[in-house]
Design a protein around this motif. Sequence first.
Motif, PDB file in Angstrom:
ATOM      1  N   GLN A 403       0.827  -1.208   0.000  1.00 25.12           N
ATOM      2  CA  GLN A 403       0.000   0.000   0.000  1.00 25.12           C
ATOM      3  C   GLN A 403       0.857   1.251   0.000  1.00 25.12           C
ATOM      4  O   GLN A 403       0.538   2.228  -0.673  1.00 25.12           O
ATOM      5  CB  GLN A 403      -0.937  -0.035   1.211  1.00 25.12           C
ATOM      6  CG  GLN A 403      -2.047   1.025   1.171  1.00 25.12           C
ATOM      7  CD  GLN A 403      -3.003   0.886   2.346  1.00 25.12           C
ATOM      8  OE1 GLN A 403      -2.673   0.214   3.321  1.00 25.12           O
ATOM      9  NE2 GLN A 403      -4.162   1.522   2.225  1.00 25.12           N
ATOM     10  N   GLN A 407       1.277   4.227  -3.000  1.00 25.42           N
ATOM     11  CA  GLN A 407       1.058   5.654  -2.766  1.00 25.42           C
ATOM     12  C   GLN A 407       2.269   6.474  -3.181  1.00 25.42           C
ATOM     13  O   GLN A 407       2.151   7.623  -3.573  1.00 25.42           O
ATOM     14  CB  GLN A 407       0.732   5.889  -1.291  1.00 25.42           C
ATOM     15  CG  GLN A 407      -0.605   5.308  -0.855  1.00 25.42           C
ATOM     16  CD  GLN A 407      -0.842   5.488   0.625  1.00 25.42           C
ATOM     17  OE1 GLN A 407       0.041   6.012   1.321  1.00 25.42           O
ATOM     18  NE2 GLN A 407      -2.033   5.096   1.089  1.00 25.42           N
ATOM     19  N   ALA A 414      -4.090   0.839  -6.836  1.00 24.77           N
ATOM     20  CA  ALA A 414      -4.080   0.384  -5.432  1.00 24.77           C
ATOM     21  C   ALA A 414      -4.151  -1.122  -5.402  1.00 24.77           C
ATOM     22  O   ALA A 414      -4.794  -1.773  -6.222  1.00 24.77           O
ATOM     23  CB  ALA A 414      -5.253   0.980  -4.670  1.00 24.77           C
TER      24      ALA A 414
END
Length: 416
Positions: A403, A407, A414
């Motif tokens: 994750q 980002q 995602a």
Amino acid sequence: MSGGGRGRCPDCGCAELVEDSHYTQSQLVCAECGCVVSEGLLTTTFADEGNLREVTYSRSTGENEQVSRSQQRGLRRVRDLCRVLQLPSTFEDTAVSYYQRAYQHPGLHAARLQKKEVLVGCCVLVTCRQHNWPLTMGTICTLLYANLELFSGTYLQIVKVLGLDVPALSLADLVKTYCSSFKLFQPSRSVSVSFVEDKEKMVSRTLQLVELASESWLVTGRHPVPVITAAAYLAWRSLQPGGRLTCSLSRFCKLAGVDLPHPAYLRVQELLAILLRMAGQLAWLRILNLDKQTVVKHIGDLLQHRCILLRQAFRDEAEEEEGEEQRQEEGEEAGSSTLETLEKKRPASSPPPLLPPCMLRPPKRLCPTPADSSITGDEDISDSEIEQYLRTPREIKAFQRAQASSQAVPGAPAPS
């Protein structure tokens, strides 16, 4: 008969009083002057019997034997029905006692008028069944103009409520009683000489066909009247097949003077199928290529050896099935059990086994419709739902790293 101790005549004082029956009422008459001392003493008390005095009904010996008009009418109908059926007097007394017991039962005392009318026939039928008197439920329903479903339900209720032991009606007695009602045993305007048949011969052959139907599962769980009608029709045609092969079942019932039950057509076809299977075991009948129309000519020969022919007709097939099962087991042991071997089906030309019709042709049942589901499996999984599937700390750390990397890289999708 002299009436000593009965008192004296009020006119002449003579003590010679005689009892004279006038129709159904007993009268005391003076033998000297003919004076009627008393008449119609239908209700008396024990104390007043010696004094020959009339008393009111409430003070009589019948004060505890009050019978309503509905019960009196039912008792009369029970007796009338027994006389119409020409039953013995002992049957009538038993049926009356059953009606009185059933009428006083709380579950039947407050029943509807239609049910009380049917109650009359049920008591007579129970009595006849207990004395092995051949009488069908349909006969009583015809005489009483009663509904068959209501009659059968009331009959079962009476047997259960009164705790009666009612034996089942013998099929042989039912065949004899049903065939005795045919109008084919004497020539008449509607029945020509060529259609008249001997009663003993027809009853005997019909009984043999009914026994064949019973041995081949055609009677179990079914109403006996259509089976007997089909057997009588085939027996009548087989006794003189020359001019009767073209006679239809409906015409036969019209000549015999009986109603045509709807399932009788199916029972005829089932009996003919059994007869054809049996005829295939005789070499001299096998070469004739018999069908359902011509096999009727040889019913007498087939019934003469029905036990052997019926056993032989279905034993060969049973042996073939056992051989197939044995071969399948040997194939599984050798490791060569393929899908074709496991799902090997019966050939289309092979005749059906000897099983009850309900197993050969089971009723079709509606398949339940599956519930509509909008879930296809391609839906996106949210982060909170993914966390529910994570169990170990290692999985949680791997998910957090994935994750964080997604980002850090802009435009990356995602993790899912």
